[in-house]
Scaffold this active site. Sequence first.
Site, PDB file in Angstrom:
ATOM      1  CG  ASN A   8      -1.867   1.095   1.305  1.00 54.19           C
ATOM      2  OD1 ASN A   8      -1.478   2.228   1.043  1.00 54.19           O
ATOM      3  ND2 ASN A   8      -3.105   0.832   1.647  1.00 54.19           N
ATOM      4  CG  HIS A  11       0.771   6.093   4.888  1.00 51.12           C
ATOM      5  ND1 HIS A  11      -0.139   7.083   5.200  1.00 51.12           N
ATOM      6  CD2 HIS A  11       0.205   4.927   5.264  1.00 51.12           C
ATOM      7  CE1 HIS A  11      -1.206   6.523   5.771  1.00 51.12           C
ATOM      8  NE2 HIS A  11      -1.018   5.216   5.818  1.00 51.12           N
ATOM      9  CG  HIS A  44      -8.234   4.174   1.308  1.00 51.42           C
ATOM     10  ND1 HIS A  44      -8.416   4.046   2.674  1.00 51.42           N
ATOM     11  CD2 HIS A  44      -9.449   4.558   0.826  1.00 51.42           C
ATOM     12  CE1 HIS A  44      -9.665   4.335   2.987  1.00 51.42           C
ATOM     13  NE2 HIS A  44     -10.311   4.657   1.887  1.00 51.42           N
ATOM     14  NE  ARG A  46      -9.276   8.570   4.632  1.00 51.89           N
ATOM     15  CZ  ARG A  46      -9.646   7.727   5.584  1.00 51.89           C
ATOM     16  NH1 ARG A  46      -9.016   6.586   5.757  1.00 51.89           N
ATOM     17  NH2 ARG A  46     -10.624   8.030   6.397  1.00 51.89           N
ATOM     18  NE  ARG A  50      -7.461  11.374   5.784  1.00 50.03           N
ATOM     19  CZ  ARG A  50      -7.966  10.831   6.894  1.00 50.03           C
ATOM     20  NH1 ARG A  50      -7.227  10.033   7.642  1.00 50.03           N
ATOM     21  NH2 ARG A  50      -9.194  11.095   7.265  1.00 50.03           N
ATOM     22  CD  GLU A  71      -6.954  -0.293   0.973  1.00 49.61           C
ATOM     23  OE1 GLU A  71      -6.959   0.800   1.584  1.00 49.61           O
ATOM     24  OE2 GLU A  71      -6.217  -1.217   1.281  1.00 49.61           O
ATOM     25  CB  THR A 102      -9.656   1.969   7.412  1.00 54.82           C
ATOM     26  OG1 THR A 102      -9.216   2.651   6.248  1.00 54.82           O
ATOM     27  CG2 THR A 102     -11.005   1.348   7.159  1.00 54.82           C
ATOM     28  CD  GLU A 152      -7.216  -6.061   2.983  1.00 58.05           C
ATOM     29  OE1 GLU A 152      -7.420  -5.840   1.777  1.00 58.05           O
ATOM     30  OE2 GLU A 152      -6.418  -5.412   3.680  1.00 58.05           O
ATOM     31  CG  HIS A 188      -5.643  -1.436   9.528  1.00 58.61           C
ATOM     32  ND1 HIS A 188      -6.023  -0.477   8.618  1.00 58.61           N
ATOM     33  CD2 HIS A 188      -5.421  -0.789  10.679  1.00 58.61           C
ATOM     34  CE1 HIS A 188      -6.061   0.689   9.219  1.00 58.61           C
ATOM     35  NE2 HIS A 188      -5.702   0.523  10.463  1.00 58.61           N
TER      36      HIS A 188
HETATM   37  N1  PXP Z   1      -5.953  -2.949   3.924  1.00 56.54           N
HETATM   38  C1  PXP Z   1      -6.951  -2.043   4.011  1.00 56.54           C
HETATM   39  C2  PXP Z   1      -8.304  -2.438   3.538  1.00 56.54           C
HETATM   40  C3  PXP Z   1      -6.702  -0.736   4.499  1.00 56.54           C
HETATM   41  O1  PXP Z   1      -7.703   0.154   4.577  1.00 56.54           O
HETATM   42  C4  PXP Z   1      -5.389  -0.393   4.879  1.00 56.54           C
HETATM   43  C5  PXP Z   1      -5.095   0.999   5.339  1.00 56.54           C
HETATM   44  O2  PXP Z   1      -5.361   1.889   4.316  1.00 56.54           O
HETATM   45  C6  PXP Z   1      -4.384  -1.369   4.748  1.00 56.54           C
HETATM   46  C7  PXP Z   1      -4.700  -2.642   4.297  1.00 56.54           C
HETATM   47  C8  PXP Z   1      -2.947  -1.080   5.094  1.00 56.54           C
HETATM   48  O3  PXP Z   1      -2.838  -0.783   6.438  1.00 56.54           O
HETATM   49  P1  PXP Z   1      -1.439  -0.273   7.018  1.00 56.54           P
HETATM   50  O4  PXP Z   1      -1.118   1.008   6.290  1.00 56.54           O
HETATM   51  O5  PXP Z   1      -1.701  -0.090   8.463  1.00 56.54           O
HETATM   52  O6  PXP Z   1      -0.421  -1.336   6.710  1.00 56.54           O
END
Ligand code: PXP
Length: 235
Positions: A8, A11, A44, A46, A50, A71, A102, A152, A188
Amino acid sequence: MRPALGVNVDHIATLRQARGTTYPDPVEAAFAAEAAGADQITVHLREDRRHIQDRDVRVLRETVQTVLNLEMAASPEMLAFALETRPDTVTLVPERREERTTEGGLDCTGNADALRRVIDALRGAGIAVSLFIDPDLRQISAAQGLAVPIIELHTGDYAEAPTAAAVDTLRRAAVAASDAGIAVAAGHGLTVRNVRPLLEIPEIREYNIGHSIVARAALIGFDAAVREMLAALGR
Ligand code: PXP
C-alpha cells in the site's frame, strides 16, 4: 504456498501532500515495490483526498504491471471513479472523514442492499470486489450472501494487541471464509514482527501492508523495506 504481498503506497502520498510538493511519488514507489517482488499495489482513494489523488490512480492504472487494488468507500462518487479507471480489484472499506485511518471493517449485515448494488455494478465492469471486514463470523456469512470472491480481514485489533486469542479470532474467520469458497486477504497495522504469527493461518493468501513498509523505507530504502517484508512472509 507463501502468501502474496500487496504494498500500500498511500503514505508515500501522505509525505508529498504534507508539503504540497511533487515528490515523493506513489507511482515511483509502486515501480520500486514491483521491482522488489510485490504482487500487488494497493491504494486508498479517500473522500477527503488526504493522500492518494485521483491522478495517482489514473497513472497507476497505466503503469502497474502486477495487480492494482483500489480501496474505496461504497459511495456513488467512488463507484463512478472506479468504473472509469478500472482497477483490477476494488476493496470496499468503511470511511469516516474524521478518522485517522480505517477504523473497523465494513458492516455487511446492515448494508447488504446498498453494497449489493455497488458490487453488481463493479462486477458488471469486470472488476473483482473484496470486502474489508472484521474477523467476525456474522460478517463472513453476510459476505457469503453478497457472493464476493475475496474478503480482507481487518487485523487492526490484532495489531493493537497481538495475543494468541486475537490470532484465533482471525483463524476462525479465515477458515469460515475459506470453507465458504471465499479467498482471504488480511491487512491493517501489520509489521515484519507482528505478521509472523499470522503465517500459521494458511487460509490467508494475501497481505496488504502500507504504513510500516513506508516507515521502514524512510530509514532503509523502499526496495529494502519491501524485501524485508517479503522475507517476513517467508518469500
Ligand atoms: N488494507 C486495508 C483495507 C486498508 O484500509 C489499509 C489501510 O489503508 C491497509 C490494508 C494497510 O494498512 P497499514 O497502512 O496499516 O499497513
